[in-house]
Design a protein around this motif. Sequence first.
Motif, mmCIF file in Angstrom:
data_model
loop_
_atom_site.group_PDB
_atom_site.id
_atom_site.type_symbol
_atom_site.label_atom_id
_atom_site.label_comp_id
_atom_site.label_asym_id
_atom_site.label_seq_id
_atom_site.Cartn_x
_atom_site.Cartn_y
_atom_site.Cartn_z
ATOM 1 N N VAL A 148 56.133 49.399 -2.803
ATOM 2 C CA VAL A 148 57.225 50.039 -3.527
ATOM 3 C C VAL A 148 56.833 50.229 -4.984
ATOM 4 N N TYR A 149 56.805 51.471 -5.405
ATOM 5 C CA TYR A 149 56.525 51.798 -6.806
ATOM 6 C C TYR A 149 57.851 52.103 -7.490
ATOM 7 N N GLU A 150 57.988 51.625 -8.701
ATOM 8 C CA GLU A 150 59.174 51.971 -9.492
ATOM 9 C C GLU A 150 58.719 52.210 -10.914
ATOM 10 N N PHE A 151 58.945 53.402 -11.395
ATOM 11 C CA PHE A 151 58.593 53.663 -12.795
ATOM 12 C C PHE A 151 59.391 54.826 -13.364
ATOM 13 N N GLU A 152 59.355 54.909 -14.679
ATOM 14 C CA GLU A 152 60.010 56.007 -15.375
ATOM 15 C C GLU A 152 58.926 57.004 -15.778
ATOM 16 N N ILE A 153 59.248 58.288 -15.716
ATOM 17 C CA ILE A 153 58.285 59.298 -16.137
ATOM 18 C C ILE A 153 58.295 59.345 -17.668
ATOM 19 N N LEU A 154 57.251 58.810 -18.259
ATOM 20 C CA LEU A 154 57.147 58.775 -19.724
ATOM 21 C C LEU A 154 56.292 59.930 -20.242
ATOM 22 N N ASN A 155 55.505 60.523 -19.357
ATOM 23 C CA ASN A 155 54.585 61.589 -19.776
ATOM 24 C C ASN A 155 55.336 62.857 -20.161
ATOM 25 N N ARG A 156 54.683 63.633 -21.016
ATOM 26 C CA ARG A 156 55.200 64.966 -21.306
ATOM 27 C C ARG A 156 54.881 65.885 -20.126
ATOM 28 N N ALA A 157 55.464 67.061 -20.172
ATOM 29 C CA ALA A 157 55.239 68.018 -19.086
ATOM 30 C C ALA A 157 53.752 68.243 -18.897
ATOM 31 N N GLY A 158 53.338 68.360 -17.654
ATOM 32 C CA GLY A 158 51.929 68.597 -17.408
ATOM 33 C C GLY A 158 51.603 68.580 -15.928
ATOM 34 N N THR A 159 50.379 68.933 -15.631
ATOM 35 C CA THR A 159 49.891 68.950 -14.256
ATOM 36 C C THR A 159 49.104 67.673 -14.003
ATOM 37 N N TYR A 160 49.750 66.718 -13.416
ATOM 38 C CA TYR A 160 49.095 65.458 -13.088
ATOM 39 C C TYR A 160 48.813 65.476 -11.583
ATOM 40 N N TRP A 161 48.220 64.413 -11.079
ATOM 41 C CA TRP A 161 48.012 64.367 -9.626
ATOM 42 C C TRP A 161 47.967 62.930 -9.162
ATOM 43 N N TYR A 162 47.916 62.745 -7.871
ATOM 44 C CA TYR A 162 47.846 61.383 -7.341
ATOM 45 C C TYR A 162 46.848 61.371 -6.195
ATOM 46 N N HIS A 163 46.261 60.207 -5.996
ATOM 47 C CA HIS A 163 45.247 60.125 -4.951
ATOM 48 C C HIS A 163 44.988 58.670 -4.574
ATOM 49 N N ALA A 164 44.306 58.512 -3.448
ATOM 50 C CA ALA A 164 43.948 57.179 -2.979
ATOM 51 C C ALA A 164 42.998 56.527 -3.965
ATOM 52 N N HIS A 165 43.062 55.218 -4.046
ATOM 53 C CA HIS A 165 42.193 54.485 -4.982
ATOM 54 C C HIS A 165 41.716 53.199 -4.316
ATOM 55 N N THR A 166 41.332 53.334 -3.063
ATOM 56 C CA THR A 166 40.995 52.165 -2.263
ATOM 57 C C THR A 166 39.582 51.674 -2.584
ATOM 58 N N HIS A 167 39.424 50.390 -2.655
ATOM 59 C CA HIS A 167 38.142 49.809 -3.050
ATOM 60 C C HIS A 167 36.998 50.288 -2.159
ATOM 61 N N GLY A 168 36.031 50.950 -2.767
ATOM 62 C CA GLY A 168 34.850 51.402 -2.042
ATOM 63 C C GLY A 168 35.081 52.587 -1.117
ATOM 64 N N LEU A 169 36.335 53.028 -0.992
ATOM 65 C CA LEU A 169 36.653 54.078 -0.015
ATOM 66 C C LEU A 169 37.389 55.268 -0.626
ATOM 67 N N THR A 170 37.484 55.278 -1.943
ATOM 68 C CA THR A 170 38.244 56.344 -2.595
ATOM 69 C C THR A 170 37.721 57.729 -2.206
ATOM 70 N N ALA A 171 36.412 57.908 -2.235
ATOM 71 C CA ALA A 171 35.837 59.223 -1.941
ATOM 72 C C ALA A 171 36.235 59.685 -0.537
ATOM 73 N N LYS A 172 36.034 58.818 0.422
ATOM 74 C CA LYS A 172 36.352 59.140 1.810
ATOM 75 C C LYS A 172 37.844 59.412 1.998
ATOM 76 N N HIS A 173 38.668 58.620 1.368
ATOM 77 C CA HIS A 173 40.115 58.763 1.522
ATOM 78 C C HIS A 173 40.642 60.050 0.890
#
Length: 532
Positions: A148-173
């Motif tokens: 469960v993630y909980e956060f407030e959007i503090l960033n200004r407007a923009g093009t952000y992204w999200y992705h897997a960040h798994t140890h040793g497997l980020t590229a594959k994921h």
Amino acid sequence: MKNNVNIQRRQLLKFAGAGVAATAALTTFPGLLSAKAMRVSGQPSLEFNPDVEISLTEEVKYVPIFNGPQTRVWKVLGKVLKGEQSVITNDDKSYLAPTIRLHKGQKVRIYLKNKLPSATILHWHGLHVPSKMDGNPMYAIANGETYVYEFEILNRAGTYWYHAHTHGLTAKHVYSGLAGLFIVSDDEEQALKLPDGEFDVPVVIQDRNFDQQNQLQYSNHMMQRMHGFLGDQIMINGRPDFELPVATRAYRMRLLNGSNSRIYKLAWDDGTPMKVIATDGGLLERAETLPYLMLAPAERREIWVDFSDKQIGTELTLRSLEFSSGGMGMMGGGMGGRGMMGGVGGGELASGSDFSVLKVRVSKKASSNDVLPKQLSQIKALRLADAENPQSPRRITLSMRHMSALLNGRSYKMNDIREDEIFPVNTLQLMEFDNGFHGMGGMGMMGMPHPMHLHGEQFQVVKREVKSKSGRGYSSVSEGFLDKGWKDTVLVMPGEKVTILKPFNDFTGLFMYHCHNLEHEDMGMMRDLLVK
Ligand code: C2O
Ligand code: CU
Ligand code: CU
């Protein structure tokens, strides 16, 4: 651990200064506990009041990317549990994760459900969120678990992204589909009345390999690991042979390089210059015009393209032009072409070769147009005088040795914070990425470009220096850098040193810094830093 971050608390932290925050860090420093004990439960916190609630479910899916057999991908399915349905856009014809759209100031709760045959975790690239919400690999959840993630959007407007960040497997994921856009809007941006709706076009650029059965192929043999994976099929928004029908008017195009390792040198084939209006961390002060632009993995650029003077039927191609990436890249046929690397690298498209990225067809008359505002935004320039260390930058040297990619000579390891990786909270730090600028590290055969990324707040580039302007085809890329505005990823070419001012405000705990060539990252070119 409080997940709800309200403005009062952030200001309190600011005014309380490092003393209070440091005490807080001592009690919550995740490195002192085992990864398992730190795993956030599947329970939302009672004191966090979300404006928006979504669920993201990761599962194995077959999607129709080509004619013929469907492609097996790792798909993220998004659902809005609370708030406007427009927060999530799923695309069931591609492997891409849904686009998330939120407004600055909104509080969001995200349930990440893992139904994949692997542990995973998602990271919000470019967003300024608390350490526990940042998707550090130590928070990876197993099949059947929920984060469960909980956060407030503090960033200004923009093009952000999200992705897997798994140890040793980020590229594959990421390759398998665990990445998507995270678009933030704010009032300042909306007041500008930039092209929106169908005239605001996200363009996620990736390269993939597919076999005869339309299945994704990924390999990370020695060569791919040293160079990064290169695919010979360019995908835009998860689709091959992307064509965009446009009207005779201005468009806003949000470019994200979501590739594992490929660097693009983007230009319009009719010689129209690139008009850049935004970078990683949102709008620039005013549009910048470049003959072409270099776009390294994880970098974003928004461009303004006006087709109003074009005839109906005109076709335009956005290409990636030839360039030399220096160092070992030279073995790949020098200025592109199908060199040795092309063969070994598993693709027809060697790094730095010339190819088409997408096609635009002017297909209808527009009834109105938008004017590019002279002033897009105001950006507060970070000042060297405000840095804690104006005379002694924290240097991070980038190097490749044998089968490892290193930061200051070190490989990634969990719970391995060194003295020079501790940063006092609410400070501004002068830092430099040194890719063989001093010494021989980044030059010669082992010299490679490294797109360097820091989690947490966006930074500003102070200067870019190169050892030799005439060396290794540097002139084939040098006009394509855009170091203005807010950045979270900066391409550091062989022989270069890039100096930045990086704020470490509001949040204590672990944040990562790494090369965003995902094969390099998985090979260890990544470290945690501790803000306390
Ligand atoms: Cu794009 Cu550590 O992330
Ligand atoms: Cu990131
Ligand atoms: Cu790298």
